[in-house]
Design an enzyme around this catalytic site. Structure first.
Site, short mmCIF file in Angstrom:
data_model
loop_
_atom_site.label_atom_id
_atom_site.label_comp_id
_atom_site.label_asym_id
_atom_site.label_seq_id
_atom_site.Cartn_x
_atom_site.Cartn_y
_atom_site.Cartn_z
N SER A 1 0.83 -1.22 0.00
CA SER A 1 0.00 0.00 0.00
C SER A 1 0.86 1.27 0.00
O SER A 1 0.49 2.28 -0.61
CB SER A 1 -0.98 0.01 1.18
OG SER A 1 -0.30 0.20 2.40
N MET B 1 10.37 -6.89 3.98
CA MET B 1 10.51 -7.54 5.29
C MET B 1 11.76 -8.42 5.40
O MET B 1 11.70 -9.54 5.90
CB MET B 1 9.25 -8.37 5.59
CG MET B 1 7.97 -7.56 5.61
SD MET B 1 8.04 -6.17 6.76
CE MET B 1 7.82 -7.05 8.29
N HIS C 1 8.93 3.25 8.57
CA HIS C 1 8.76 2.38 9.74
C HIS C 1 7.51 2.83 10.51
O HIS C 1 7.33 4.03 10.74
CB HIS C 1 10.01 2.46 10.63
CG HIS C 1 9.93 1.52 11.79
ND1 HIS C 1 10.17 0.17 11.67
CD2 HIS C 1 9.59 1.74 13.09
CE1 HIS C 1 9.98 -0.40 12.84
NE2 HIS C 1 9.64 0.52 13.72
N ASP D 1 16.68 0.30 11.93
CA ASP D 1 15.68 1.30 12.34
C ASP D 1 16.28 2.48 13.13
O ASP D 1 15.63 3.03 14.02
CB ASP D 1 14.56 0.63 13.17
CG ASP D 1 13.77 -0.37 12.36
OD1 ASP D 1 13.68 -0.20 11.13
OD2 ASP D 1 13.25 -1.34 12.94
N GLU E 1 1.35 7.15 6.94
CA GLU E 1 2.47 6.64 6.13
C GLU E 1 2.27 7.03 4.66
O GLU E 1 3.20 7.45 3.98
CB GLU E 1 2.56 5.10 6.23
CG GLU E 1 2.92 4.60 7.61
CD GLU E 1 3.12 3.09 7.65
OE1 GLU E 1 3.64 2.52 6.68
OE2 GLU E 1 2.73 2.48 8.66
C1 GRF Z 1 3.94 -0.61 6.69
O1 GRF Z 1 3.32 -0.41 7.92
C2 GRF Z 1 5.36 -0.14 6.74
O2 GRF Z 1 5.57 0.95 7.59
C3 GRF Z 1 6.08 -1.35 7.29
O3 GRF Z 1 5.43 -2.46 6.72
C4 GRF Z 1 4.09 -2.09 6.37
C5 GRF Z 1 3.98 -2.36 4.91
O4 GRF Z 1 2.68 -2.13 4.43
N1 GRF Z 1 7.49 -1.27 7.03
P1 GRF Z 1 2.44 -2.01 2.86
O5 GRF Z 1 3.01 -3.28 2.23
O6 GRF Z 1 3.11 -0.78 2.37
O7 GRF Z 1 0.96 -1.96 2.70
#
Ligand code: GRF
Length: 213
Positions: free
Chosen positions: A14, A87, A106, A142, A171
């Site tokens: 997202s 991840m 983050h 981080d 975000e």
């Molecule tokens: C987000 O909350 C981002 O901050 C973290 O992982 C999540 C990823 O969400 N690192 P998306 O894949 O961008 O929807």
């Protein structure tokens, strides 16, 4: 000349989608995932962005995976490498290869709550303010120089899900803004390793107001 970015994802994507829809002053050269079934790959394809998969499962260790990943990234010659829900912990060699060009988002107000399960931990501690951070990536997980943060209130009846939703909304607001600043060469790292605006010279990484322009 326009800068270009490569976005790395592992799942939903997202934040990547928010970047693709933000009309950034840069070209998105590719979206790369370490998971072939990452939902975000379909979104990228729908936006006609080239995609690639480099599966960590195909490599015996982190170093080999990171080398393979770097080769694919470098094929697109991006100015910046944008982690958007990627991840995997990256090796120091990988991080140093993209020094000053590797950015992450983050879901906490760093330096609080680095690592995983940030919303659960914030609720457990009873903090009243939580949020998200865009930062340069350094080998210290981080902990890199902060570009922008957004804060949200934590409500009494929040669950990790309701809090995550409130943070995710921010975000999607701050990541495009950070990348816009970077691609316009508007920010730099000062001698103390702090992010400053190039023409204003003040340390300026916190924006909580609704207007980010
Ligand atoms: C987000 O909350 C981002 O901050 C973290 O992982 C999540 C990823 O969400 N690192 P998306 O894949 O961008 O929807």
């Amino acid at each position: 000349m326009n800068k270009s970015i490569v976005i790395l994802i592992s799942g939903r994507g997202s934040n990547m989608e928010a970047l693709l829809e933000a009309k950034l002053p840069c070209r998105v050269a590719a979206v790369i995932s370490n998971k072939a079934d990452a939902e975000g790959l379909n979104t990228a394809k729908a936006h006609r962005i080239p995609t690639a998969v480099v599966s960590h499962r195909d490599y015996p260790d982190r170093a080999d995976f990171d080398t393979a990943l770097a080769q694919v990234i470098d094929g697109f010659q991006p100015d910046f490498v944008i982690l958007a829900g990627f991840m995997r912990i990256l090796t120091a060699d990988f991080v140093n290869r993209y020094k000053g060009r590797l950015i992450n988002i983050h879901p906490s107000l760093l330096p609080s709550y680095g690592g995983l399960h940030t919303h659960e931990r914030a609720l457990h501690d009873g903090v009243k303010i939580h949020g998200c951070t865009v930062h340069f990536v350094t080998p210290d997980l981080d902990h890199g120089p902060i570009i922008i943060q957004a804060a949200v209130p934590v409500h009494c009846h929040d669950t990790p899900q309701t809090l995550a939703k409130r943070v995710l909304h921010e975000e999607h607001r701050i990541y495009p803004q950070a990348i816009r600043w970077l691609c316009r060469d508007q920010i730099e790292l000062n001698e103390n390793g702090r992010v400053v605006f190039r023409h204003r010279k003040q340390v300026g990484h916190a924006l909580i107001s609704p207007s980010l322009e």
